[in-house]
Design a protein around this motif. Structure first.
Motif, PDB file in Angstrom:
ATOM      1  N   LYS A 105       1.553   3.927   6.562  1.00 58.49           N
ATOM      2  CA  LYS A 105       0.047   2.757   6.844  1.00 58.49           C
ATOM      3  C   LYS A 105      -1.264   3.021   6.115  1.00 58.49           C
ATOM      4  CE  LYS A 105      -3.510   1.736  10.612  1.00 58.49           C
ATOM      5  NZ  LYS A 105      -3.065   0.161  10.817  1.00 58.49           N
ATOM      6  N   LEU A 106      -1.170   4.688   5.934  1.00 61.90           N
ATOM      7  CA  LEU A 106      -2.592   5.328   5.033  1.00 61.90           C
ATOM      8  C   LEU A 106      -1.780   5.422   4.327  1.00 61.90           C
ATOM      9  CD1 LEU A 106      -2.888   8.833   6.814  1.00 61.90           C
ATOM     10  CD2 LEU A 106      -4.510   6.735   5.839  1.00 61.90           C
ATOM     11  N   LEU A 107      -1.034   5.070   2.629  1.00 61.06           N
ATOM     12  CA  LEU A 107      -0.115   4.934   1.648  1.00 61.06           C
ATOM     13  C   LEU A 107       0.072   3.257   1.207  1.00 61.06           C
ATOM     14  CD1 LEU A 107       2.762   7.549   1.292  1.00 61.06           C
ATOM     15  CD2 LEU A 107       0.235   8.084   0.544  1.00 61.06           C
ATOM     16  N   SER A 108      -0.352   2.551   2.248  1.00 59.21           N
ATOM     17  CA  SER A 108       0.280   1.242   2.161  1.00 59.21           C
ATOM     18  C   SER A 108      -1.510   0.236   2.169  1.00 59.21           C
ATOM     19  CB  SER A 108       1.445   0.783   3.006  1.00 59.21           C
ATOM     20  OG  SER A 108       0.822   0.506   4.064  1.00 59.21           O
ATOM     21  N   GLY A 109      -2.498   1.233   3.431  1.00 56.51           N
ATOM     22  CA  GLY A 109      -2.849   0.311   3.178  1.00 56.51           C
ATOM     23  C   GLY A 109      -4.022   0.784   2.019  1.00 56.51           C
ATOM     24  N   SER A 110      -4.166   2.101   1.534  1.00 54.35           N
ATOM     25  CA  SER A 110      -4.878   2.151   0.513  1.00 54.35           C
ATOM     26  C   SER A 110      -4.262   1.718  -1.431  1.00 54.35           C
ATOM     27  CB  SER A 110      -5.667   3.641   0.150  1.00 54.35           C
ATOM     28  OG  SER A 110      -4.131   4.211   0.184  1.00 54.35           O
ATOM     29  N   GLY A 111      -3.237   1.120  -0.667  1.00 54.09           N
ATOM     30  CA  GLY A 111      -2.604   1.402  -1.679  1.00 54.09           C
ATOM     31  C   GLY A 111      -1.764   1.618  -3.284  1.00 54.09           C
ATOM     32  N   GLU A 112      -1.749   2.719  -2.736  1.00 45.65           N
ATOM     33  CA  GLU A 112      -1.043   3.887  -2.784  1.00 45.65           C
ATOM     34  C   GLU A 112       0.623   3.964  -3.011  1.00 45.65           C
ATOM     35  OE1 GLU A 112      -2.585   6.157  -4.631  1.00 45.65           O
ATOM     36  OE2 GLU A 112      -4.386   6.161  -4.359  1.00 45.65           O
ATOM     37  N   LEU A 113       1.130   3.198  -3.581  1.00 46.76           N
ATOM     38  CA  LEU A 113       2.695   2.354  -3.766  1.00 46.76           C
ATOM     39  C   LEU A 113       3.136   3.236  -4.146  1.00 46.76           C
ATOM     40  CD1 LEU A 113       2.581  -1.088  -3.044  1.00 46.76           C
ATOM     41  CD2 LEU A 113       2.681   0.468  -1.837  1.00 46.76           C
ATOM     42  N   SER A 114       2.641   3.779  -5.412  1.00 47.78           N
ATOM     43  CA  SER A 114       3.908   5.137  -6.103  1.00 47.78           C
ATOM     44  C   SER A 114       3.886   6.082  -5.624  1.00 47.78           C
ATOM     45  CB  SER A 114       3.259   4.732  -7.506  1.00 47.78           C
ATOM     46  OG  SER A 114       1.836   5.619  -7.487  1.00 47.78           O
ATOM     47  N   ALA A 115       2.821   6.256  -4.714  1.00 48.14           N
ATOM     48  CA  ALA A 115       2.942   7.386  -4.108  1.00 48.14           C
ATOM     49  C   ALA A 115       3.833   7.188  -2.799  1.00 48.14           C
ATOM     50  CB  ALA A 115       2.026   8.163  -2.795  1.00 48.14           C
ATOM     51  N   LEU A 116       3.941   6.242  -2.368  1.00 45.05           N
ATOM     52  CA  LEU A 116       4.982   6.027  -1.331  1.00 45.05           C
ATOM     53  C   LEU A 116       6.532   5.864  -1.496  1.00 45.05           C
ATOM     54  CD1 LEU A 116       5.475   4.396   1.630  1.00 45.05           C
ATOM     55  CD2 LEU A 116       4.886   2.480   0.755  1.00 45.05           C
ATOM     56  N   GLU A 117       6.448   5.562  -2.812  1.00 46.67           N
ATOM     57  CA  GLU A 117       8.003   5.619  -3.413  1.00 46.67           C
ATOM     58  C   GLU A 117       8.025   6.926  -3.606  1.00 46.67           C
ATOM     59  OE1 GLU A 117       8.742   3.166  -6.768  1.00 46.67           O
ATOM     60  OE2 GLU A 117      10.498   3.342  -7.136  1.00 46.67           O
TER      61      GLU A 117
END
Lengths: 217, 324
Positions: A105-117
């Motif tokens: 939720k934190l990573l997707s909510g803040s648009g940090e999708l490269s970190a998520l991946e």
């Protein structure tokens, strides 16, 4: 010294106050380990901007999740479960899921999708390794210890790599020592039960880490 | 009515979803592959992918993104089931041994965590951040629902509000996300996305109520697990809540069982499960399910004219009237 300790305690309290579910008792959290994780992740990258702070919180959630799910496996191994104890183990399974959902939720909510991946790859690898340790009979003692270290250091390595931090090796050894060799964590206990030789090799590596640490001082 | 016949229009896409899930799970190192395939082989209705695919028909013609979203939703559902089985200490699901029963709790937990990460990763290649925002919100709500469910376990004083909030989080939101994400990934308009999400949500509520009814009324063979498993595991679902309100004998029996689920005479609670299955509480529960079904059908009516509306209507009715 006390002020450092107080500051670290405050970090634990802040994290728990911000994210703990109302229904979950505070003593479900392993405050000692949580404090260490907060401390080590902060050591890797002490100064954080707002975006990096979100990634920091997300990674702590995932670390809590991975660790509490280990407790589901190992607590169920004990015999003579009381009704209350079973409920407690079940709650640990859910708390792990709850914190991994915060990570997402934190990573997707803040648009940090490269970190998520980037971190998902490590999360997958850590879980692969856990399953491998539970089921692969013919692992060498060295492989077993390497894999146990991987479980504990995986997210730290991923975090350092994400920020391309090159001067991390000394801290890395401290983290491995702390989580794998300063005491016998679940995974080491489990592996020793299966293969007595793991204990000798574990003691050998423990001594090596301690010797390296002394020589460095 | 046969579900397969109703879904013939999306059969090629569903085959693709099934094939790709198999490819994804079998590509992993041996044990993860074994456990994931074991889960997959247990089957299921695959209603989440079905709703992703059907909702997507309102948007642009079939796109690769839609298939990926459908697979991700099913994988997330699988991951939550394998953890649920650990929590419920379930030994059988859909007539097959659960992962925790066949292997152990750790294997089940770590497989679930792995599948969850793999599912989220699937959406990474899609250039639509909204997919992650919707899904992460839903998954977070799902975990809140699970914690509430455990907290409410063996608790007699539960009202309908608590039950409906729990099933919303536990089931309805993931089905709502299926229709919403299907609509987003096929570039539907904002209004279509909202209505499809509403449709999914109401269907999800009706679906879970029916599931809870069937736990009392279907046979062990049909359920693939013991009749009354929810109550035996300490979960008070709609039929039991309604029965308690109407019948002192049910209240007393459940109260005693919840006070001491280990020592209480198991035959008595099994008799209570049987009695609830034949009581007016079942009709009342069906009335709730029908009310949600009506709302789902109303949401459907607001959508633009499209041949797929007929299919969605049929599926809604099928799910609302299913016998197992």
């Amino acid at each position: 010294m006390n002020s450092v300790n107080d500051y670290q305690d405050q970090l634990v309290q802040t994290f728990i106050d911000k994210y703990k579910h109302t229904y979950v008792d505070i003593d479900r959290y392993d405050a000692v380990h949580l404090k260490q994780h907060l401390h080590f992740f902060q050591e890797i990258k002490p100064v954080l901007n707002d975006r990096e702070r979100i990634i920091f919180d997300a990674i702590i959630h995932m670390q809590v999740s991975l660790q509490i799910h280990d407790r589901v496996e190992f607590d169920f191994l004990q015999s003579n479960h009381t009704h209350h104890m079973v409920g407690s183990i079940q709650m640990n399974a859910l708390i792990g899921d709850y914190h991994s959902s915060w990570f997402y939720k934190l990573l997707s909510g803040s648009g940090e999708l490269s970190a998520l991946e980037h971190f998902l790859e490590t999360v997958k690898q850590i879980n692969r390794t856990k399953v491998e340790l539970l089921h692969t009979e013919d692992l060498s003692v060295i492989d077993i210890l390497d894999k146990v270290e991987e479980i504990y250091i995986g997210l730290y390595d991923a975090y350092a790599l994400y920020y391309q931090l090159t001067d991390y090796n000394h801290l890395r050894n401290q983290i491995i020592y702390h989580f794998v060799y300063s005491h016998k964590p679940f995974w080491i206990e489990k592996m020793i039960q299966r293969n007595g030789q793991v204990k000798d090799k574990w003691l050998e590596r423990k001594s090596q880490f301690e010797e390296d640490s002394i020589n460095r001082q | 009515m046969k579900l397969a016949a109703t879904l013939s229009s999306i059969k090629p896409e569903m085959d693709q979803v099934e094939r790709k899930i198999k490819e994804i799970t079998s590509a992993e190192p041996s044990m993860i592959s074994h456990t994931s395939s074991h889960l997959l082989e247990a089957g299921g209705k695959r209603i989440r992918p079905v709703f992703v695919l059907l909702a997507s028909k309102f948007g642009a013609p079939m796109q690769k993104d839609v298939i990926e979203v459908a697979i991700a939703l099913e994988l997330i559902h699988m991951a939550s089931l394998v953890h649920d089985d650990v929590i419920d200490r379930a030994t059988i699901r859909r007539g097959k041994p659960t992962v925790n029963n066949r292997w152990d709790n750790g294997t089940a937990m770590f497989t679930g965590d792995f599948i969850f990460a793999r599912a989220v990763e699937l959406l990474q290649n899609l250039d639509e951040p909204r997919l992650h925002q919707v899904l992460s919100h839903t998954i977070h709500q799902l975990t809140l629902g699970e914690i509430e469910q455990l907290k409410d376990r063996y608790m007699i004083g539960q009202n309908l509000f608590r039950y409906f909030r729990r099933i919303k989080r536990k089931t309805a939101l993931l089905i709502a996300s299926s229709t919403e994400l299907g609509a987003i990934s096929s570039q539907c308009s904002d209004e279509e996305i909202i209505q499809l999400k509403r449709f999914g949500y109401y269907i999800g509520m009706a679906y879970q109520i029916i599931d809870d009814i069937l736990d009392f009324t279907a046979s062990e063979k049909e359920l693939g697990k013991p009749v009354g498993s929810d109550l035996l595991n300490g979960h008070l679902t709609l039929p039991a809540i309604l029965a308690i309100q109407n019948d002192d004998a049910s209240l007393s029996s459940i109260e005693s069982y919840f006070k001491d689920p280990t020592a209480y005479n198991r035959e008595q609670i099994i008799q209570t499960i049987h009695d609830i299955g034949r009581s007016s509480a079942i009709d009342e529960a069906y009335a709730w399910s029908d009310a949600y079904l009506d709302r789902a059908l109303n949401a459907l009516e607001t959508l633009p004219s499209h041949p797929i509306k007929k299919t969605l209507r049929k599926i809604a009715i099928y799910l609302g009237k299913r016998k197992y």
